[in-house]
Design a protein around this motif. Sequence first.
Motif, PDB file in Angstrom:
ATOM      1  N   ASP A   1       0.839  -2.054   0.122  1.00 29.82           N
ATOM      2  CA  ASP A   1       0.151   0.133   0.068  1.00 29.82           C
ATOM      3  C   ASP A   1       1.567   1.136  -0.220  1.00 29.82           C
ATOM      4  OD1 ASP A   1      -3.021  -1.371  -0.159  1.00 29.82           O
ATOM      5  OD2 ASP A   1      -2.810  -1.507   1.617  1.00 29.82           O
ATOM      6  N   ARG A   2       1.990   1.346   0.805  1.00 25.76           N
ATOM      7  CA  ARG A   2       2.246   2.415   0.886  1.00 25.76           C
ATOM      8  C   ARG A   2       3.507   2.350  -0.633  1.00 25.76           C
ATOM      9  NH1 ARG A   2       1.722   6.140   2.908  1.00 25.76           N
ATOM     10  NH2 ARG A   2       2.302   4.572   5.183  1.00 25.76           N
ATOM     11  N   ILE A   3       4.154   1.642  -1.194  1.00 29.17           N
ATOM     12  CA  ILE A   3       4.573   1.934  -1.894  1.00 29.17           C
ATOM     13  C   ILE A   3       4.423   1.765  -3.184  1.00 29.17           C
ATOM     14  CG2 ILE A   3       6.790   0.735  -1.123  1.00 29.17           C
ATOM     15  CD1 ILE A   3       7.008  -1.972  -2.587  1.00 29.17           C
TER      16      ILE A   3
ATOM     17  N   ARG B   1       5.797  11.656   6.600  1.00 31.28           N
ATOM     18  CA  ARG B   1       6.167  10.959   7.738  1.00 31.28           C
ATOM     19  C   ARG B   1       5.564   9.413   7.685  1.00 31.28           C
ATOM     20  NH1 ARG B   1       2.195  15.362  11.301  1.00 31.28           N
ATOM     21  NH2 ARG B   1       3.751  17.080  11.241  1.00 31.28           N
ATOM     22  N   ALA B   2       4.878   9.053   7.380  1.00 35.53           N
ATOM     23  CA  ALA B   2       5.166   7.409   6.534  1.00 35.53           C
ATOM     24  C   ALA B   2       5.562   6.808   6.290  1.00 35.53           C
ATOM     25  CB  ALA B   2       3.908   7.733   6.223  1.00 35.53           C
ATOM     26  N   LEU B   3       6.545   7.360   5.555  1.00 43.30           N
ATOM     27  CA  LEU B   3       7.816   6.989   4.844  1.00 43.30           C
ATOM     28  C   LEU B   3       8.716   6.928   5.688  1.00 43.30           C
ATOM     29  CD1 LEU B   3       7.618   8.577   1.486  1.00 43.30           C
ATOM     30  CD2 LEU B   3       7.686   6.809   1.905  1.00 43.30           C
ATOM     31  N   GLU B   4       9.483   7.822   6.658  1.00 42.45           N
ATOM     32  CA  GLU B   4       9.677   7.662   7.936  1.00 42.45           C
ATOM     33  C   GLU B   4       9.506   6.644   8.826  1.00 42.45           C
ATOM     34  OE1 GLU B   4      11.793  10.907  10.799  1.00 42.45           O
ATOM     35  OE2 GLU B   4      10.385  12.092   9.972  1.00 42.45           O
ATOM     36  N   ARG B   5       8.402   6.734   8.958  1.00 41.85           N
ATOM     37  CA  ARG B   5       8.371   6.231   9.868  1.00 41.85           C
ATOM     38  C   ARG B   5       8.723   4.363   9.152  1.00 41.85           C
ATOM     39  NH1 ARG B   5       3.445   2.228  10.728  1.00 41.85           N
ATOM     40  NH2 ARG B   5       3.290   1.844  12.624  1.00 41.85           N
TER      41      ARG B   5
ATOM     42  N   LEU C   1      11.733   4.980   4.918  1.00 39.97           N
ATOM     43  CA  LEU C   1      12.762   4.444   3.565  1.00 39.97           C
ATOM     44  C   LEU C   1      13.322   6.151   3.208  1.00 39.97           C
ATOM     45  CD1 LEU C   1       9.325   3.009   2.028  1.00 39.97           C
ATOM     46  CD2 LEU C   1      11.625   1.825   2.888  1.00 39.97           C
ATOM     47  N   VAL C   2      12.358   7.023   4.515  1.00 42.49           N
ATOM     48  CA  VAL C   2      13.123   8.145   4.209  1.00 42.49           C
ATOM     49  C   VAL C   2      13.696   8.651   5.370  1.00 42.49           C
ATOM     50  CG1 VAL C   2      12.499  11.026   4.175  1.00 42.49           C
ATOM     51  CG2 VAL C   2      11.980   8.794   2.359  1.00 42.49           C
ATOM     52  N   ARG C   3      14.865   9.610   5.719  1.00 39.46           N
ATOM     53  CA  ARG C   3      15.441  10.380   6.652  1.00 39.46           C
ATOM     54  C   ARG C   3      15.095  11.581   7.178  1.00 39.46           C
ATOM     55  NH1 ARG C   3      19.648   9.873   5.657  1.00 39.46           N
ATOM     56  NH2 ARG C   3      20.311  11.355   4.492  1.00 39.46           N
ATOM     57  N   ARG C   4      14.561  12.547   8.187  1.00 41.07           N
ATOM     58  CA  ARG C   4      14.041  13.565   8.272  1.00 41.07           C
ATOM     59  C   ARG C   4      15.788  13.913   9.000  1.00 41.07           C
ATOM     60  NH1 ARG C   4      11.360  16.323  12.532  1.00 41.07           N
ATOM     61  NH2 ARG C   4      10.494  18.135  11.130  1.00 41.07           N
ATOM     62  N   THR C   5      16.558  15.040   8.339  1.00 44.45           N
ATOM     63  CA  THR C   5      17.567  15.837   9.420  1.00 44.45           C
ATOM     64  C   THR C   5      16.895  17.055   9.764  1.00 44.45           C
ATOM     65  OG1 THR C   5      19.263  14.397   7.957  1.00 44.45           O
ATOM     66  CG2 THR C   5      19.654  15.908   9.599  1.00 44.45           C
TER      67      THR C   5
ATOM     68  N   LEU D   1      16.166  10.085   0.939  1.00 44.57           N
ATOM     69  CA  LEU D   1      16.401   8.232   1.689  1.00 44.57           C
ATOM     70  C   LEU D   1      17.092   7.454   1.978  1.00 44.57           C
ATOM     71  CD1 LEU D   1      15.404   8.203  -2.394  1.00 44.57           C
ATOM     72  CD2 LEU D   1      13.934   8.048  -1.000  1.00 44.57           C
ATOM     73  N   THR D   2      16.985   6.736   2.632  1.00 44.84           N
ATOM     74  CA  THR D   2      16.911   5.976   3.660  1.00 44.84           C
ATOM     75  C   THR D   2      18.135   4.676   2.541  1.00 44.84           C
ATOM     76  OG1 THR D   2      16.115   4.442   4.292  1.00 44.84           O
ATOM     77  CG2 THR D   2      16.099   6.090   5.552  1.00 44.84           C
ATOM     78  N   GLU D   3      19.021   3.554   3.234  1.00 43.48           N
ATOM     79  CA  GLU D   3      19.543   2.601   2.964  1.00 43.48           C
ATOM     80  C   GLU D   3      18.615   2.326   1.552  1.00 43.48           C
ATOM     81  OE1 GLU D   3      22.415  -1.156   2.927  1.00 43.48           O
ATOM     82  OE2 GLU D   3      22.956   0.678   3.851  1.00 43.48           O
ATOM     83  N   ALA D   4      17.469   1.898   2.408  1.00 41.26           N
ATOM     84  CA  ALA D   4      16.042   1.067   2.166  1.00 41.26           C
ATOM     85  C   ALA D   4      15.934   1.949   1.244  1.00 41.26           C
ATOM     86  CB  ALA D   4      15.660   0.840   3.340  1.00 41.26           C
TER      87      ALA D   4
END
Length: 131
Positions: A26-28, A67-71, A74-78, A91-94
Motif C-alpha cells: 500500500d505504501r510503495i 511521515r509515513a515514509l520516515e516511519r 524509507l526516508v530520513r528527516r534531518t 532516502l535511507t538505504e532501504a
Amino acid sequence: MVTTSGGSVFYGSPYRADCPTRRILDRIGDRWTVLIVGALWDGDVRFSELRRRVEGISQKMLTQTLRALERDGLVRRTVHPEVPVRVEYALTEAGRTLREPLRALEEWSIVHLTDVSASQDAYDRADRRDG
C-alpha cells in the motif's frame, strides 16, 4: 518469515489478507510515494523544494506521506539547528533500493501512455449495456 508482537507468524504472501506485506505494498504503490522517492533520488531535499518537484501535491499530503515514509524507514528527516531551522529529507538505504523498481514503473507509464489512453477512450465510447 515475520513474527508479530502477538506471536503470529507470517511468510510474506501479500495474497493473504492477514499478511503485513500488504501494508508495505500500500505504501510503495501510492502515487505520492512513487513521486517523492523519485524526487529524493539525487540526495537531501528541503520540504519546499520537494513540494516544487512534486507538482500537485498539497502541503498536508506531502507531510503525511513523508511521515509515513520516515516511519517505514524509507526516508530520513534531518533537522539542522540553524536560524531559521532547516529540515531536509533523504532516502535511507532501504529507500534507495526502491528507486529502480519505481523508476521502471515510471518508464513503463511513459512508454505505454498512448496505448493506455487509446484503450481508455475506446472503453469509454463502447456500449456497456451488457454488464
